[in-house]
Design a protein around this motif. Sequence first.
Motif, PDB file in Angstrom:
ATOM      1  N   GLN A 131       0.444  -1.373   0.158  1.00  0.00           N
ATOM      2  CA  GLN A 131      -0.094  -0.361   0.155  1.00  0.00           C
ATOM      3  C   GLN A 131       1.234   1.514   0.241  1.00  0.00           C
ATOM      4  N   HIS A 132       2.050   1.139  -0.937  1.00  0.00           N
ATOM      5  CA  HIS A 132       3.000   2.333  -0.871  1.00  0.00           C
ATOM      6  C   HIS A 132       2.797   3.172  -1.796  1.00  0.00           C
ATOM      7  N   ILE A 143     -12.099   5.914  -5.242  1.00  0.00           N
ATOM      8  CA  ILE A 143     -11.956   5.574  -3.721  1.00  0.00           C
ATOM      9  C   ILE A 143     -12.015   3.677  -3.468  1.00  0.00           C
ATOM     10  N   ARG A 144     -11.374   3.237  -2.271  1.00  0.00           N
ATOM     11  CA  ARG A 144     -11.312   1.556  -2.789  1.00  0.00           C
ATOM     12  C   ARG A 144     -11.480   1.588  -1.234  1.00  0.00           C
ATOM     13  N   TYR A 145     -11.953   0.524  -0.925  1.00  0.00           N
ATOM     14  CA  TYR A 145     -12.415  -0.256   0.448  1.00  0.00           C
ATOM     15  C   TYR A 145     -11.957  -1.847   0.428  1.00  0.00           C
ATOM     16  N   GLY A 146     -11.222  -2.217   1.392  1.00  0.00           N
ATOM     17  CA  GLY A 146     -11.083  -3.825   1.702  1.00  0.00           C
ATOM     18  C   GLY A 146     -11.005  -3.982   2.637  1.00  0.00           C
ATOM     19  N   GLN A 147     -12.399  -5.273   3.043  1.00  0.00           N
ATOM     20  CA  GLN A 147     -12.135  -5.955   4.176  1.00  0.00           C
ATOM     21  C   GLN A 147     -11.702  -7.623   4.312  1.00  0.00           C
ATOM     22  N   MET A 148     -11.094  -7.407   4.711  1.00  0.00           N
ATOM     23  CA  MET A 148     -10.563  -9.173   5.893  1.00  0.00           C
ATOM     24  C   MET A 148     -11.673  -9.127   7.356  1.00  0.00           C
ATOM     25  N   TYR A 171     -10.697  -3.649   8.723  1.00  0.00           N
ATOM     26  CA  TYR A 171     -10.381  -4.037   7.006  1.00  0.00           C
ATOM     27  C   TYR A 171      -8.609  -3.979   6.238  1.00  0.00           C
ATOM     28  N   GLY A 172      -8.849  -4.359   5.305  1.00  0.00           N
ATOM     29  CA  GLY A 172      -7.799  -4.914   4.840  1.00  0.00           C
ATOM     30  C   GLY A 172      -7.065  -3.046   4.101  1.00  0.00           C
ATOM     31  N   HIS A 173      -7.780  -2.716   3.567  1.00  0.00           N
ATOM     32  CA  HIS A 173      -7.149  -1.418   2.904  1.00  0.00           C
ATOM     33  C   HIS A 173      -8.662  -0.272   3.011  1.00  0.00           C
ATOM     34  N   SER A 212      -3.929   6.964   2.008  1.00  0.00           N
ATOM     35  CA  SER A 212      -4.855   5.890   2.061  1.00  0.00           C
ATOM     36  C   SER A 212      -3.407   4.941   3.926  1.00  0.00           C
ATOM     37  N   GLN A 213      -4.548   4.083   4.170  1.00  0.00           N
ATOM     38  CA  GLN A 213      -4.234   2.846   5.083  1.00  0.00           C
ATOM     39  C   GLN A 213      -4.225   1.368   5.079  1.00  0.00           C
ATOM     40  N   ALA A 214      -3.705   1.133   6.005  1.00  0.00           N
ATOM     41  CA  ALA A 214      -3.796  -0.502   5.379  1.00  0.00           C
ATOM     42  C   ALA A 214      -3.262  -1.491   6.740  1.00  0.00           C
TER      43      ALA A 214
END
Length: 661
Positions: free
Chosen positions: A113-114, A172-177, A181-183, A207-209
């Motif tokens: 996520q860099h 805008i993006r979002y990921g859920q584990m 949240y993943g990212h 971003s945050q992850a």
Amino acid sequence: MAQTASMAEDKQLLDELKYLKEENVSIASRIPQTKDDAPAILTVVSEKEILNSGARDLIDVLRLVPGFDFGVDFGNIVGPMVRGNWAYEGGILILIDGLEVNERRSGTVQLGQHYPIDNIQKIEIMRGPGSVMFGGFARLGVINIITKGFKNNASIENNQAGKDADEVAMTIRYGQMEKTYGHRGISFYAGKNLTEKARITLSAKASQAHRSDRGYTDAHGSTIGLENTNTLNNMLFNIGFQYGKNLMMRFIMDDYVAESSDGTSAISVPPLLFNFKSYLFDVKYQQDVTDALKLSFNFNYSRQLPWSVEAFIGTGFQTATKLATTRYLGKLRADYRVNEAVQLTSGLEFSHEEFEKLAQQYDFVNPTVFPIYENITPYVEGLIKTEWGNFTLGLRYDKHNVFEANLSPRLALTKKLGDFHYKLLYSGSFRTPNIDDVILSSVAKLKPEHTKAYEIELGYQINQNLTFTTNAFYLSTKDKLVYSFDHTNFGSYSNAYQRIESAGVETELRWQQNWGYLTLNHSYSQMLNNFMAFKPIQQASNTLASSDATLGFPAHKFTLNAHYEITPSLSVNPSLTVTSSRYGYNGVDALGNLTLHKYSPDVLGNLYFRYQDIGLKGLELGVGVYDIFGVNHKFIQPYNSDHTPLPAQSREFIFKISYHL
């Protein structure tokens, strides 16, 4: 209307994939050449391939490229491995729009996520030495990230330097584990024509992850859940200005913070914070003196604060260590076209680099006065074209004021002959010790690393839609800088006492149709000699577990990447990465010996749906899942420093919405 637009985009994708083979690339030679003619082993990933895959970050893109994998250093820091070699410290150079983003304290790049995946025009990836072009951080390869709106010599040669349209894009993006949240993040891009010749571009990312939501167990058996820690935070700004074909300016600010409860060799509670901050500026002026002669001048400035560590000291978090690096770099270059068959380029570079200790709470960076590094570099490169082969000859000489001089040669014979192309390549590369190598040196004076590479590539266009490419390589490194860990201090660096040799084969089959494309590739690499620092050793018995294995790296990797149009607006994009078994240390026994573990093969499957022009041209929605099979991949440390494998993301459901105007 939406269907018509998407069908046109589908045809545009096919044309673009074909065009990538014909357009000039900038990464392999100072003299622009096409991918099949260029004197290097190359992969070019287009913007649409990145968007179709649903890639979350640069790791997802590179995982589909032959020869690449990833390992953990320590402290929630993940870096690249390539062709069986740990390439984290000065092994792989990463460029963003021509600016080096490797930090200059250790030569490293931090992955996860860099970098701005949603604002990329294309990525040029070179596997093999790039020192003759880029100097000491390109010993094993180069990754050139070209963002939207960026123009360089290759794009000018491709006649892409005309006036661009004004545009704005946001994602805008979002990921859920399972547990967290993943990212999550937002990115922005805008390009504006100020006049007929002047254009400004701006891209930004925040971003945050979480590295993972699974548990981490250190070498001593202690365990911590990562769902509430080991975050990765990044903010990046990239501003460019261009006036005609003559003047180009660019500024990049990059701020990356890795939170680490996995620590260095034991769990750290409270967590450590590793901060990496860079300010990069470049200005270039070029002038066509005649139709045959072109002159250019570059000035580059970088100010970096890498490996700034915040730790809980006394009653709160304090900056434990902070070291600043400042470099000034000037470049003068001349390009001369003798005739259609002969081209020459030569130049001179000079760099001045300073180091400054800004904070110190514990005894790690002992010196208070650091040396000043200066380097002067003349180079020359020539291209001679014949009917049956193109000869590229290059030579770069780096004269350092502290370390011994380095000579980087290149000799290449390449040619595209109808549907067939071949490449015969020899090159040399180097890495001068960085300031951290010197600080932690166990010898009076370190030597630079030197690598020789021999490569051959063969490719054949079987028909209009099917392409086959294969390459073989042999790498030999002398005086490799090796880190040795001990529990009493921070370890030390020294030069390896023997050559480190590796060899392998990489093969790719690509099929493309109007409905999409399918790419299959396989890569194999093996370390040829038993240099024990990178080999799987059963420490209790001091025996070699496998003679053809390298710590942390799979000998075999198979990948599949596909894109299929379900409707003119909706596509499905599966990808699959299968790796062979890997070795890594996962603990210590009662006598303090590291215990070696053989990790089973991994099957990483991903599925992404991309829906374009949703009722409005330019509006796009993407949903998918990464690690469908829940294999719970781990990043293994590819050397011995008591850090056990770090869990990667678990199964992650991803959502993305973007709008391009």
